[in-house]
Design a protein around this motif. Structure first.
Motif, short mmCIF file in Angstrom:
data_model
loop_
_atom_site.label_atom_id
_atom_site.label_comp_id
_atom_site.label_asym_id
_atom_site.label_seq_id
_atom_site.Cartn_x
_atom_site.Cartn_y
_atom_site.Cartn_z
N SER A 68 31.56 -40.49 33.55
CA SER A 68 31.28 -41.69 34.33
C SER A 68 29.99 -42.36 33.87
O SER A 68 29.90 -43.59 33.77
N GLU A 82 30.51 -44.05 30.43
CA GLU A 82 31.41 -45.20 30.57
C GLU A 82 30.72 -46.37 31.26
O GLU A 82 31.02 -47.54 30.96
N GLN A 83 29.77 -46.08 32.16
CA GLN A 83 28.99 -47.17 32.77
C GLN A 83 28.15 -47.87 31.70
O GLN A 83 28.02 -49.10 31.72
N ASP A 131 30.56 -49.97 29.66
CA ASP A 131 31.05 -51.13 30.41
C ASP A 131 30.00 -52.24 30.46
O ASP A 131 30.32 -53.43 30.30
N LEU A 132 28.74 -51.86 30.68
CA LEU A 132 27.67 -52.87 30.75
C LEU A 132 27.48 -53.56 29.41
O LEU A 132 27.09 -54.73 29.35
N LYS A 178 33.46 -50.24 25.37
CA LYS A 178 34.02 -48.95 25.76
C LYS A 178 34.73 -48.27 24.60
O LYS A 178 34.90 -47.04 24.58
N ALA A 199 23.63 -47.43 38.62
CA ALA A 199 23.92 -48.70 37.95
C ALA A 199 22.64 -49.46 37.62
O ALA A 199 22.47 -50.00 36.51
#
Length: 314
Positions: A243, A246-247, A250-251, A255, A293
């Motif tokens: 996780s 992947e964050q 994503d930002l 990916k 985040a």
């Protein structure tokens, strides 16, 4: 006036403690092995309120002279051998254990009042998965973890003998600006920013990640408190490595660059390792300001700016 001696002041953790210490009205005496010219090249270390001392902390005579000359009321001891990938089993851990005991002894003998030493989640028995200061057994599996635990025991003895108030901060998994490039978050961010593949393990491990500025603020809050003994410095939140990476991807909208399973996981690595932070929240009165985040976004922004400066200087 409160006068604090901060060791490891140019390291990943120590440098982030400078601002909160200054903001807490300490006269800050920072210890580093760097020269004055080297310090001047790093803007994050150039605060006129901070007084720098170039000292080899493994030299007992230099340590004794430092404590005698500064006469600190408070001590935040962040310095240790921390070369990524090597510190777990390095023989240097024993030298740092011995020198740290001497530092705490000198601090107590010269009128020190309050000391905080940095420990590690590596002191715990990882088979218990959720780590509580009061109930989880201590069973270090590495030289690093064992030396940290031995230092905590010695600090408790010194505290009892000299009358100083002492706390022991057990750090979990930190990330953020100035993190060594080889570590998880830094390596993934740097790779993705460069448009390169980011090889990772399977990512199913669950860990407790804390943004570095939160960790520094928690350490200063602990130093300011009257809480004694071990205190976990962590978020208390369980997050899988998958996780987390992947964050990051994503930002950065890449990916496709994350390669889960491309690296083997270390043998004996626990599937879950998370901190109980009740002491930190209820006794110290501190809670994290950054969620994952926000911390990841701030970390990416810092590495991006650093990359742009490097490119501009070529």
């Amino acid at each position: 006036m409160k006068k604090v001696l901060l060791t490891g002041a140019t390291g990943f953790v120590g440098r982030h403690c400078l601002d909160p210490l200054v903001n807490s009205s300490y006269e800050v005496h920072a210890v580093s092995s760097l020269t004055v010219s080297s310090l001047a090249q790093d803007e994050s270390l150039t605060r006129e309120e901070v007084r720098w001392h170039r000292v080899d902390l493994l030299d007992k005579d230099q340590v004794s002279a430092l404590v005698r000359d500064v006469r600190p009321t408070h001590l935040l001891h962040c310095a240790w051998y921390a070369v990524p990938g090597k510190y777990w089993t390095a023989v240097e851990n024993f030298a740092w254990l011995e020198s740290s005991v001497h530092l705490f002894e000198e601090f107590g003998a010269k009128g020190g009042q309050r000391a905080v030493g940095l420990g590690s989640c590596a002191e715990y028995d990882w088979s218990y998965r959720t780590c509580s200061e009061q109930t989880t057994p201590l069973n270090p599996a590495t030289t690093y973890g064992d030396c940290k635990h031995q230092l905590q025991l010695r600090l408790a003895e010194i505290s009892e003998q000299s009358g100083i108030s002492a706390a022991w901060a057990r750090l979990f998994f930190l990330y953020g600006p100035h993190e060594p490039a080889e570590r998880l978050v830094a390596s993934v961010v740097r790779s993705v920013l460069a448009g390169e593949p980011a090889p990772c393990s399977h990512g199913q491990q669950v860990r407790d990640f804390l943004y570095i500025q939160d960790a520094a603020d928690a350490l200063v809050a602990l130093l300011e408190s009257e809480v004694t003994g071990a205190v976990n410095i962590a978020s208390g939140q369980a997050v899988s490595v998958r996780s987390l990476v992947e964050q990051i991807a994503d930002l950065l909208r890449r990916k496709d660059l994350i390669q889960l399973g491309a690296r083997p996981s270390p043998l004996g690595e626990p599937p879950l390792l998370v901190a109980d932070i009740k002491r930190l929240q209820e006794e110290v009165g501190w809670s994290p300001r950054y969620d994952l985040a926000t911390g990841i976004a701030a970390t990416i922004d810092w590495w991006r700016r650093r990359s742009e400066v490097s490119e501009a200087s070529r």
